[in-house]
Motif scaffolding. Sequence first.
Motif, PDB file in Angstrom:
ATOM      1  N   ALA A  55      21.956  26.192   9.615  1.00 28.16           N
ATOM      2  CA  ALA A  55      22.379  25.310  10.706  1.00 28.16           C
ATOM      3  C   ALA A  55      23.120  26.089  11.784  1.00 28.16           C
ATOM      4  O   ALA A  55      22.949  25.832  12.989  1.00 28.16           O
TER       5      ALA A  55
ATOM      6  N   LEU B 143      21.980  26.189  15.699  1.00 24.31           N
ATOM      7  CA  LEU B 143      22.840  25.756  16.801  1.00 24.31           C
ATOM      8  C   LEU B 143      23.147  26.910  17.750  1.00 24.31           C
ATOM      9  O   LEU B 143      23.326  26.695  18.956  1.00 24.31           O
TER      10      LEU B 143
ATOM     11  N   VAL C 109      17.971  22.434  11.667  1.00 19.44           N
ATOM     12  CA  VAL C 109      19.373  22.035  11.568  1.00 19.44           C
ATOM     13  C   VAL C 109      19.486  20.689  10.868  1.00 19.44           C
ATOM     14  O   VAL C 109      20.350  20.487   9.995  1.00 19.44           O
TER      15      VAL C 109
ATOM     16  N   LEU D 211      29.850  21.201  12.663  1.00 18.63           N
ATOM     17  CA  LEU D 211      29.404  22.095  11.588  1.00 18.63           C
ATOM     18  C   LEU D 211      30.591  22.816  10.961  1.00 18.63           C
ATOM     19  O   LEU D 211      30.627  23.004   9.735  1.00 18.63           O
TER      20      LEU D 211
END
Length: 747
Positions: A21, A25, A41, A93
């Motif tokens: 992820a 990003l 993601v 995150l």
Amino acid sequence: MSPEEIQQIFFVECEESLAAAEAGLAACRAGTHDSDTVNAVFRAVHSIKGGAGAFGYSALQAYTHTFETLLSDVREGLVAIEEQLVDLLLRALDTLADHVEAAREGGDAPADAALIAEMEGAMAGNAAAAPAAAAEPEPAPQPEAASSDDDDEPKPIDDLDLAALLDDLTGGFDAPAPAAASTNAPAGQDKRWKVHLRPRAGAMRNGSEPLLMLRDIAALGGESVFCDVSQVPPLDSFEVAQGYLGWTFAMPADVAEDAVRDIFDFIGDDCALAIGNDEEIPEFRAEQTAPAPKAEPIAVAPAAPAAPAAPVAAAPVAVAPAPAPAKAPPAAAPAAEAKPDSAEKPAAAAPAPPSAGQSIRIDLFKLDRLIDLVGELVIAQAMLVQRLDGAGITATEELGLLESLTRDIQESAMSIRAQPIASVFSRVPRILRDLAASTGKHVKLETIGETTELDKTVIERLGEPLTHLIRNAVDHGIESADVRIAAGKPPEGTLTLSAEHRSGRILITIADDGAGINRERVLAKAVEKGIVSPDAQLSAEEIDNLIFAPGFSTAQVVSNISGRGVGMDVVRQNVKDLGGRITIESVPGQGTAFILTLPLTLAISDGMIVDVGDQTLVVPLAHVVESLRPGEGDFHGLGSNAQMLNVRGRFIPIISLKTALGAPTGATNPQEGVLIVVDTESAGQAALLVDDICDQRQFVIKSLATNFRAVEGVAGATILGDGKVALIVDVDGLVACALPAQERQAA
């Protein structure tokens, strides 16, 4: 496998998902993303949510649900990917990583209410932008359920109101009635292709929700053209955990197959899936059995009367499989899925061979044990060679084969422990985001050589030194935006992380484009703290190395980043514990680079066995350039004791191992021994004077600090073939310490 072991696997997978992820990003922030990036993601966050639900981490599951919902809106185009949104997703995150850590350690969940409100606000703020076509259609009116009979016998499936039953089983998912279904593509969509799917038993394990997956297919433009209910058993045999329904979707030609497969990535084998066009995949029909007790009104051929477990093993597109028992072999489904258009083959065909790139998880203790045994094998092989040589037995071919096999086993075992350094580099973006929030300095990260591999033990112990160096680079090295602009630099600083193999070692560089080390200020602070005398004459390199002194700091204000004088000395000690060295290269006004030189592995290496007096030493082969016996005109005196070797017109210092290590006896005259030219990272080349070279072979590194104590100039110890213990020379450290002493003597 125990629940605790499964739980540990979940946390390992969480780390992998978080890294995936983070990478996705980062691509979104750089503007290099595509739909696959966003899907990756989403899958990573969805995987964590599923595991959290399975293990009962309610706080983690609730937070991840909101995060996943926002990502779902992003990939459906309801929320635009903008810089502000990417920053929100990165902060989300980071908090997700804190949630995972809290679940792992059993601590309190981080405060996330404000962040959840931000994510919900992002979704609500873009709700009006959703296209009208995305609204769910009104559910078709359902006929009234058939009245029940007076007897107690359960009704067969054809006597029930099938529409009402489907609505109950699917939660109202809109699927056209089978009678009205058509396998022909709609007008203008003659290039549509099909997706056949059937969730199996266990499809709702680990937080999976098949209904949401069906809606995801519909969101891609898929049209449900058929719902197979032939596997639904009588109500007295109905099990809620089983999968009885199958669907056929017609997909638009512009939808990629990978986009559909991504939806079912987490559920894995718990959902039978077949994809293709009309020629590749036949019509989705009920399975035929013989003899047929009675005809089903919605299927071409009847199904088995009451076999609740049959759907688990049955492939969704097989036309004429053999009768399925209550517990069908698990190999049936993969075979049918692999060749869905093969009607003549039985359902129990052999499974397809495993695809390339498969992996298994191994307990680290078992792997360490394997490495230890390989090390003992290397020692035993050396002992055997020495014993046979001593006995005068000639077995050159056999010994050569044994040595080759031993080396192959050693290299294979070490490659198992090798991991890319990207796992360390992936933590840096979050560190930079935290530093940006506390210092106001925005730093761009550049990475080079993140696929470089080194031993897992080295990687695990690199985290703390790298964190200290990065925080130091941002806080002390990179200037504030206004200072950089005044100096003609871009307002955003640049931090470069690079890794490369060189001469059997790995070089890791942490470089910034800041102001460089202010040597006048460093020297003044060192004099103030009594680290050096006021009249000391130090070179630029020696001044740079003062920052590694315990208690040294040039920070004006003590903060949570720096100022207490701890950190850099810890960095140097940690690097030394790994058998490496750290050097500094700094140019005022242009930046500073910290270079870490580390061994690829801490277990086995190649070395040259040498004699110094009555001592046997090992010189790591990674440092050795050449060996030679000098003539009378090849070396020259410098000062009272220092000597220089002329190597093809270039002079390098001669260092006697007897003097450097304090051996009681040994050669001090270059003509009495052998010179080994070595290469170091910090001091260039030097010539080590030894009495003789005995052999060249692999050796197993044993920690001297663990078993005895740390010794300057010694990297460790090893066991030779005759059972004796030999010290391993720390070439970098020995040369760095010996040369200043020679320079002082020469002066």
